[in-house]
Structure formats: C-alpha cells, structure tokens
Design a protein around this motif. Structure first.
Motif, PDB file in Angstrom:
ATOM      1  N   ALA B 287       0.845  -1.234  -0.068  1.00 19.93           N
ATOM      2  CA  ALA B 287      -0.119   0.172  -0.178  1.00 19.93           C
ATOM      3  C   ALA B 287       1.130   1.219  -0.151  1.00 19.93           C
ATOM      4  CB  ALA B 287      -0.947  -0.078   1.224  1.00 19.93           C
ATOM      5  N   ARG B 288       1.834   1.270   0.590  1.00 20.02           N
ATOM      6  CA  ARG B 288       2.851   2.440   0.828  1.00 20.02           C
ATOM      7  C   ARG B 288       3.515   2.545  -0.570  1.00 20.02           C
ATOM      8  NH1 ARG B 288       6.474   3.301   6.002  1.00 20.02           N
ATOM      9  NH2 ARG B 288       7.053   4.988   5.032  1.00 20.02           N
ATOM     10  N   SER B 289       3.955   1.461  -1.356  1.00 16.95           N
ATOM     11  CA  SER B 289       4.481   1.654  -2.307  1.00 16.95           C
ATOM     12  C   SER B 289       3.928   2.314  -3.422  1.00 16.95           C
ATOM     13  CB  SER B 289       4.881   0.308  -2.669  1.00 16.95           C
ATOM     14  OG  SER B 289       4.009  -0.434  -3.241  1.00 16.95           O
ATOM     15  N   ALA B 290       2.530   2.628  -3.306  1.00 17.56           N
ATOM     16  CA  ALA B 290       1.697   3.083  -4.397  1.00 17.56           C
ATOM     17  C   ALA B 290       1.724   4.559  -4.245  1.00 17.56           C
ATOM     18  CB  ALA B 290       0.494   2.433  -4.394  1.00 17.56           C
ATOM     19  N   GLU B 291       2.475   5.118  -3.213  1.00 10.72           N
ATOM     20  CA  GLU B 291       2.405   6.602  -2.989  1.00 10.72           C
ATOM     21  C   GLU B 291       2.816   7.326  -4.207  1.00 10.72           C
ATOM     22  OE1 GLU B 291       4.956   6.968   0.464  1.00 10.72           O
ATOM     23  OE2 GLU B 291       3.629   6.416   1.932  1.00 10.72           O
ATOM     24  N   GLY B 292       4.071   6.916  -4.599  1.00 12.67           N
ATOM     25  CA  GLY B 292       4.632   7.863  -5.680  1.00 12.67           C
ATOM     26  C   GLY B 292       3.951   7.653  -7.123  1.00 12.67           C
ATOM     27  N   ASP B 293       4.522   8.032  -8.226  1.00 15.61           N
ATOM     28  CA  ASP B 293       4.178   7.742  -9.625  1.00 15.61           C
ATOM     29  C   ASP B 293       5.012   6.773 -10.301  1.00 15.61           C
ATOM     30  OD1 ASP B 293       6.129   9.539  -9.655  1.00 15.61           O
ATOM     31  OD2 ASP B 293       4.815  11.070 -10.992  1.00 15.61           O
ATOM     32  N   ARG B 294       6.095   6.154  -9.388  1.00 14.66           N
ATOM     33  CA  ARG B 294       6.973   5.407  -9.941  1.00 14.66           C
ATOM     34  C   ARG B 294       6.730   4.029  -9.904  1.00 14.66           C
ATOM     35  NH1 ARG B 294      11.374   4.980 -12.333  1.00 14.66           N
ATOM     36  NH2 ARG B 294      12.695   3.985 -10.743  1.00 14.66           N
ATOM     37  N   PHE B 295       6.715   3.290 -11.023  1.00 15.51           N
ATOM     38  CA  PHE B 295       6.406   1.823 -11.096  1.00 15.51           C
ATOM     39  C   PHE B 295       7.693   1.101 -11.453  1.00 15.51           C
ATOM     40  CE2 PHE B 295       5.015  -1.988 -12.849  1.00 15.51           C
ATOM     41  CZ  PHE B 295       4.052  -2.663 -12.025  1.00 15.51           C
ATOM     42  N   SER B 296       8.193   0.305 -10.416  1.00 21.21           N
ATOM     43  CA  SER B 296       9.467  -0.351 -10.825  1.00 21.21           C
ATOM     44  C   SER B 296       9.258  -1.906 -10.790  1.00 21.21           C
ATOM     45  CB  SER B 296      10.475  -0.059  -9.460  1.00 21.21           C
ATOM     46  OG  SER B 296       9.705  -0.723  -8.556  1.00 21.21           O
ATOM     47  N   ARG B 297      10.387  -2.380 -11.070  1.00 26.18           N
ATOM     48  CA  ARG B 297      10.077  -3.983 -11.350  1.00 26.18           C
ATOM     49  C   ARG B 297       9.847  -4.463 -10.041  1.00 26.18           C
ATOM     50  NH1 ARG B 297      15.332  -7.330 -12.158  1.00 26.18           N
ATOM     51  NH2 ARG B 297      13.693  -8.925 -11.864  1.00 26.18           N
ATOM     52  N   TYR B 298      10.072  -3.778  -8.800  1.00 28.62           N
ATOM     53  CA  TYR B 298       9.856  -4.507  -7.320  1.00 28.62           C
ATOM     54  C   TYR B 298       8.237  -4.397  -7.224  1.00 28.62           C
ATOM     55  CZ  TYR B 298      14.734  -3.879  -7.092  1.00 28.62           C
ATOM     56  OH  TYR B 298      16.145  -3.851  -7.293  1.00 28.62           O
ATOM     57  N   HIS B 299       7.653  -3.185  -7.975  1.00 28.16           N
ATOM     58  CA  HIS B 299       6.193  -3.179  -7.730  1.00 28.16           C
ATOM     59  C   HIS B 299       5.615  -4.212  -8.541  1.00 28.16           C
ATOM     60  CE1 HIS B 299       7.135   1.285  -6.594  1.00 28.16           C
ATOM     61  NE2 HIS B 299       6.011   1.211  -6.217  1.00 28.16           N
ATOM     62  N   ALA B 300       5.967  -4.589  -9.691  1.00 24.79           N
ATOM     63  CA  ALA B 300       5.349  -5.659 -10.530  1.00 24.79           C
ATOM     64  C   ALA B 300       5.710  -7.031  -9.856  1.00 24.79           C
ATOM     65  CB  ALA B 300       6.187  -5.756 -11.895  1.00 24.79           C
ATOM     66  N   GLU B 301       6.848  -7.226  -9.151  1.00 27.20           N
ATOM     67  CA  GLU B 301       6.905  -8.525  -8.532  1.00 27.20           C
ATOM     68  C   GLU B 301       6.328  -8.631  -7.250  1.00 27.20           C
ATOM     69  OE1 GLU B 301      11.123 -10.414  -8.624  1.00 27.20           O
ATOM     70  OE2 GLU B 301      11.538  -8.817  -9.877  1.00 27.20           O
ATOM     71  N   ALA B 302       6.193  -7.484  -6.509  1.00 32.53           N
ATOM     72  CA  ALA B 302       5.244  -7.512  -5.240  1.00 32.53           C
ATOM     73  C   ALA B 302       4.031  -7.884  -5.707  1.00 32.53           C
ATOM     74  CB  ALA B 302       5.808  -6.122  -4.489  1.00 32.53           C
ATOM     75  N   GLY B 303       3.371  -7.098  -6.657  1.00 34.10           N
ATOM     76  CA  GLY B 303       1.928  -7.350  -7.159  1.00 34.10           C
ATOM     77  C   GLY B 303       1.681  -8.759  -7.495  1.00 34.10           C
ATOM     78  N   ILE B 304       2.610  -9.192  -8.218  1.00 38.09           N
ATOM     79  CA  ILE B 304       2.285 -10.636  -8.583  1.00 38.09           C
ATOM     80  C   ILE B 304       2.524 -11.580  -7.205  1.00 38.09           C
ATOM     81  CG2 ILE B 304       3.695 -12.832  -9.709  1.00 38.09           C
ATOM     82  CD1 ILE B 304       4.841 -10.472 -11.608  1.00 38.09           C
ATOM     83  N   ALA B 305       3.351 -11.521  -6.482  1.00 39.13           N
ATOM     84  CA  ALA B 305       3.525 -12.142  -5.293  1.00 39.13           C
ATOM     85  C   ALA B 305       2.328 -12.070  -4.435  1.00 39.13           C
ATOM     86  CB  ALA B 305       4.637 -11.974  -4.336  1.00 39.13           C
ATOM     87  N   ALA B 306       1.646 -10.646  -4.461  1.00 36.21           N
ATOM     88  CA  ALA B 306       0.526 -10.503  -3.578  1.00 36.21           C
ATOM     89  C   ALA B 306      -0.747 -11.264  -4.193  1.00 36.21           C
ATOM     90  CB  ALA B 306       0.148  -8.855  -3.707  1.00 36.21           C
ATOM     91  N   GLU B 307      -0.851 -11.312  -5.532  1.00 35.02           N
ATOM     92  CA  GLU B 307      -1.988 -12.097  -6.309  1.00 35.02           C
ATOM     93  C   GLU B 307      -1.668 -13.498  -5.693  1.00 35.02           C
ATOM     94  OE1 GLU B 307      -4.340 -11.284  -7.901  1.00 35.02           O
ATOM     95  OE2 GLU B 307      -3.969  -9.272  -8.014  1.00 35.02           O
ATOM     96  N   HIS B 308      -0.635 -14.297  -5.736  1.00 36.15           N
ATOM     97  CA  HIS B 308      -0.546 -15.529  -5.220  1.00 36.15           C
ATOM     98  C   HIS B 308      -1.106 -15.574  -3.689  1.00 36.15           C
ATOM     99  CE1 HIS B 308       0.875 -17.292  -8.922  1.00 36.15           C
ATOM    100  NE2 HIS B 308       2.099 -16.541  -8.811  1.00 36.15           N
ATOM    101  N   CYS B 309      -0.423 -14.545  -2.939  1.00 35.22           N
ATOM    102  CA  CYS B 309      -0.666 -14.898  -1.610  1.00 35.22           C
ATOM    103  C   CYS B 309      -2.300 -14.845  -1.236  1.00 35.22           C
ATOM    104  CB  CYS B 309       0.231 -13.805  -0.732  1.00 35.22           C
ATOM    105  SG  CYS B 309       1.771 -14.270  -0.093  1.00 35.22           S
TER     106      CYS B 309
END
Lengths: 119, 417
Positions: B287-309
C-alpha cells in the motif's frame, strides 16, 4: 545429596601457539552458541564450582633459585591456558564434570585432586 | 532483577552476529574505512572477550556498551602509533562509553545511520558486483567466511577472494567513500536495492543450502530493507515495493518444502501454512509503495506475489492479473524469464494453446533454451494441449537438464508421463 568433600584442580591444556588464523576463528553466531552452552554447564554444576578460576596469559617466568628464565617450558607442546577449582564426591564425578565442559577441539582438561593441606 | 540472575539465554537470537555489524559500522565510520580490517579484528576480539567474561561474571548491565568499550579500547591500542586517529576515538569513547547506550533514543538513531551508511558503502559502484553481497554479509550481518560460503553454495576460498577484493577497494577509495553524502547515497540507492534483492533471492531461490541458513538470508535482507525504509534517503516507493515483495515471499517460504526438504509446487502447497503476519506486512508495504508515480520492477513482482498470497486456491488465482503484471515486469525489466512466466499465467487464464503461441513467437537466448525451465514449461503446455510427441521431447530435455535432485524430483512429479 552427595557429600562433596574433595576438591579438584582443573587445568585446561591447549596446543602451544595454536592461535587460529582469523578466518578459522569461531563466528559470532558460534560464539553466542558457546556462551549458551557454557552457561548451561555452569548452571548444571553450580554447586560443584568452588572457584571459577581464570584464563592464563601466554608466557611467564620459571624461577629456580636465583635462576629466572622465560617460561613456560619452551619444549612443551601444550600450555596451560586456564584453571578452575571444582568440588566432587569422587574422582569419577570430577571426570564427568570435566567431560561435560563445552571445550573446543584440541583442548584437554587435566584433573588433579587437591591434598587439602589447608582445609 | 540482579545482574547475576541473567543468563545468555536473555540475549536475543543472533545478538552476537548483529552486534558485530553494529560495532564494525560505528567504529569504521569513526576512524575511517581504510582501517576496516583492524576494526573487524577488534570487534571479533571484543566478542571473544565477552564470551569469557560473561560466562565468568554473568551479563553486564549494558552488554552493547560493554562490547563497544572493549572493541574501541583494543582499537586505541592498535592505532596508538597514529595518534590523531586514536584521539578521535578516545574522545568519542568518553562521550558514549559512559552512559547507557542502548536505552538512548538519539543513540539508536545514530546506530541506524551508521549501519545504513555501511550498507551504502558495501554497494558502491567501485566495488566489484560479486563482492558487494559478501561484504554486506560479512560486515553488516556478522557471518563468517565459512557461513557465507555455506549460504551461497560456494567455497571459502571464493568468498575470501571476493571479500579481499571488496576490502581492497574500500581501502583504496576510502577518502571518497566515507562518509557518503546524502546525494551520493541517493545515487547509489538502486544498487542497494539490487544487493538486498540478490541477498533475499539467494535465500529464497536456493535449492542447495539447508533451510535454516536460507531463512537467515531472507531475514537479513528484510532487516536491512526495513532499516533503509526508515531513512530519508531510502524512504521511497521502490524500497517499500521491495519490502512488500520480500514479505510476501517470506510468507510462503516454509510451505515451499515438504517434511524432507523436497520442493513443493505452488498447487501442492498447504496455504494454511502461509505466514499470515508476513502477508499483512507485505500488504502494508505494498500500500505504501503506491504513494509515488514510479512503477519499478519491484512493484510488478510484489503485485504478482500479492496475487498468489491472497488467492484462496490455485484454481481461484486471478491469472489474468498475473499475466498482465508479468507483461508490465517484462517492460520495466526486460527478461525472457518474465515472458516465460507470463506464458504460464496465460495458460491458466486462457488455455495452453495461447501460451504456446506466445512462446513460439519468441526466440529464447541460449542460456534459457538450455535450462530446464524452458523445456519444463513447454512440456507441460504441450501435454495440456494434447501434443504427446512434443510433450515427450521437452520432458526428456527438462529432466536431463535438472540442476539439482530436488528440482529433478519436482519435474518428474509434475511431468509424470
């Protein structure tokens, strides 16, 4: 309760000049594990430990009358690295106490019964 | 409580190891990085002295202050020839050694800054890439050469060589390495993220090392990442996304293996064993990582991991979202591995034929074509699409390329004819 009348001197022998190179020294994690093991040993035998003793620094002097030389005896392969005084009901019990000491590899405990001249 | 009543069991887990990192960071920041080896030796000696003294006398009132005093005294002795350096340390020693260091909030902040500065030092561009992770493990995490070799599945000689190279760079370049300015730290932030990511993955992905040491690597990456997120330089969305990713993966770490250390497929894992506390932490960082307008590889990977979790089951996973996130990941950090993973998600979402079409449209690099992954995915897709000869061909290639027994067993089970 076992009657503990005899005192024993524990002499901790280690290899002379066996300071390991820095990357062979125990890691911080291993040292913490050793601390826990020593404390468990100390707690288990707290009634037997008369004097915790000390570690001994390397080197020393050998005095024979007026002749003073650097010691310990240079030809010795092992040096005494520390001592402790323990009470036990018998030599057998003293041996068990020494065997359970969490000493590292390459070190040996010499047990000598104290004569009790001062007791 | 009397001092005598305390025992070493009162020390928190990894206390010695973490104190090693804390003391090296503090002392090296005071006297300069070109003395890094002297500092490490002094800290090692202080811990050894603590082992003797604390067994004989019980824990001191403030073990951290005790260790600092002993280590800095030894350093003062070692540096006596260099009187200027010794004076700096002696005055610092008087300021800090006398009061209860650990309870002091300002001091806690200073320790955090020292540790963080050291993390940035370990991630300097001048330091060879392969040395950064071993330097961080040695200096910041307090692992020995043997422990690092074990964790990274390499030899002690190799770790030693990488450490020597890293320390050599520290000595040579130390004038502009310490203390790194805030601007210099900002410029190095992505390298710090990369090292933490690698550190975590060494623990998470390794199928060689035993699970305890793997878990420790993951925990260390999370510890340092959390430290980073608390500092003004590191408090950015990428750091939060990286932490989210690490917590989500850590949540599933224990459930990835069976009782005997064999690997389990995602669909075989007992979702009840996933760590809920880790999942909540992951969600909070995401949730905190969505604060800015940057979308990094870590955002994508965290999103994927969240979907699985947060998927209730393998079948009910939102594969469409995952396929989209892999496409995004491939855009911000292009890799044929991401395309391969996207195909796996597409197969679940739209079916095996669509996934095969995706993969047939790409030319894999040699390293991927030769690895078991490429053939394992294709074998699975062809079987599901009903092409048995293609299935057999890829299955045999995948099995013969399995890099470890655990992966070989996993493939044999997954691709059972």
């Amino acid at each position: 309760m076992t009657q503990r009348t005899q005192k024993y001197l524990f002499l901790h022998h280690s290899q002379a000049g066996s300071t390991p190179p820095s990357d062979q020294k125990p890691s911080p994690e291993q040292m913490q594990a050793m601390l826990a093991k020593w404390n468990a040993w100390k707690d288990k035998f707290k009634d037997n430990i008369v004097d915790w003793g000390d570690k001994l620094k390397p080197g020393g002097k050998v005095v024979a009358g007026s002749a003073v030389s650097d010691g310990p005896f240079v030809e010795a392969k092992e040096i005494i690295g520390g001592f402790m005084i323990v009470s036990a009901a018998s030599f057998e019990e003293a041996v068990v106490i020494a065997q359970e000491m969490p000493t590292g590899p390459g070190s040996r405990i010499e047990i000598r019964e104290m004569a009790g001249a001062k007791m | 409580m009397t001092v005598e009543a305390e025992s070493a069991t009162d020390l928190v887990e990894h206390y010695f190891r973490h104190e090693y990192g804390r003391l090296v960071a503090q002392l090296a920041n005071k006297i300069g990085l070109h003395h890094i080896e002297l500092v490490e030796d002094a800290v090692q000696s202080a811990l050894a002295a603590a082992l003797d003294a604390w067994v004989a006398q019980g824990l001191p009132r403030d073990p951290g202050a005790w260790l600092y005093r002993v280590a800095s005294n030894q350093l003062i002795g070692d540096l006596r020839r260099d009187s200027n350096r010794a004076r700096i340390l002696e005055s610092a020693h008087h300021e800090e050694g006398e009061h209860d260091m650990v309870a002091d909030a300002a001091f806690a902040g200073e320790v955090r800054d020292d540790l963080l500065r050291m993390l940035f030092v370990c991630c300097d561009d001048a330091i060879p890439r392969e040395s950064r992770i071993v330097l961080a493990l040695k200096i910041l995490c307090g692992f020995s050469t043997a422990e690092i070799a074990h964790a990274l599945f390499t030899t002690e000689a190799n770790v030693h060589k990488r450490l020597q190279r890293g320390r050599g760079t520290l000595r040579e370049a130390s004038s502009d390495l310490v203390p790194p300015s805030l601007d210099a730290m900002r410029a190095r932030l992505s390298s710090v993220h990369e090292v933490l990511y690698l550190l975590f993955n060494e623990g998470y992905l390794s199928t060689h090392a035993e699970s305890a040491i793997r878990r420790e690597l993951c925990d260390e990456a999370i510890r340092l990442g959390t430290l980073l997120a608390e500092h003004s330089v590191g408090a950015v969305p990428e750091t939060y996304a990286l932490l989210a990713l690490m917590h989500f993966h850590a949540a599933r770490l224990a459930a990835r293996t069976d009782g005997t250390g064999g690997l389990l497929l995602l669909e075989e894992q007992d979702r009840g064993r996933w760590d809920q506390a880790q999942m909540r932490l992951g969600a909070a960082w995401l949730a905190r990582s969505a604060e800015g307008d940057r979308f990094s590889r870590y955002h994508a990977e965290a999103g994927i991991a969240a979907e699985h979790c947060f998927a209730p089951s393998f079948r009910e996973t939102r594969w469409k979202e995952i396929a989209k996130l892999y496409a995004l990941l491939d855009r911000v950090a292009p890799s044929p591995l991401h395309a391969l993973n996207r195909a796996v998600a597409v197969a679940e979402w739209q079916g095996p034929d669509e996934a095969i079409a995706l993969l047939e449209g790409m030319t894999p690099p040699t390293w991927l074509e030769r690895s078991y992954l490429w053939d394992a995915v294709l074998a699975d897709l062809y079987r599901r699409a009903g092409h048995s000869s293609e299935f057999q061909r890829h299955r045999e290639r995948a099995l013969s390329a399995a890099p470890s027994d655990a992966i070989g067993d996993l493939l044999a089970r997954r691709l059972a004819g």
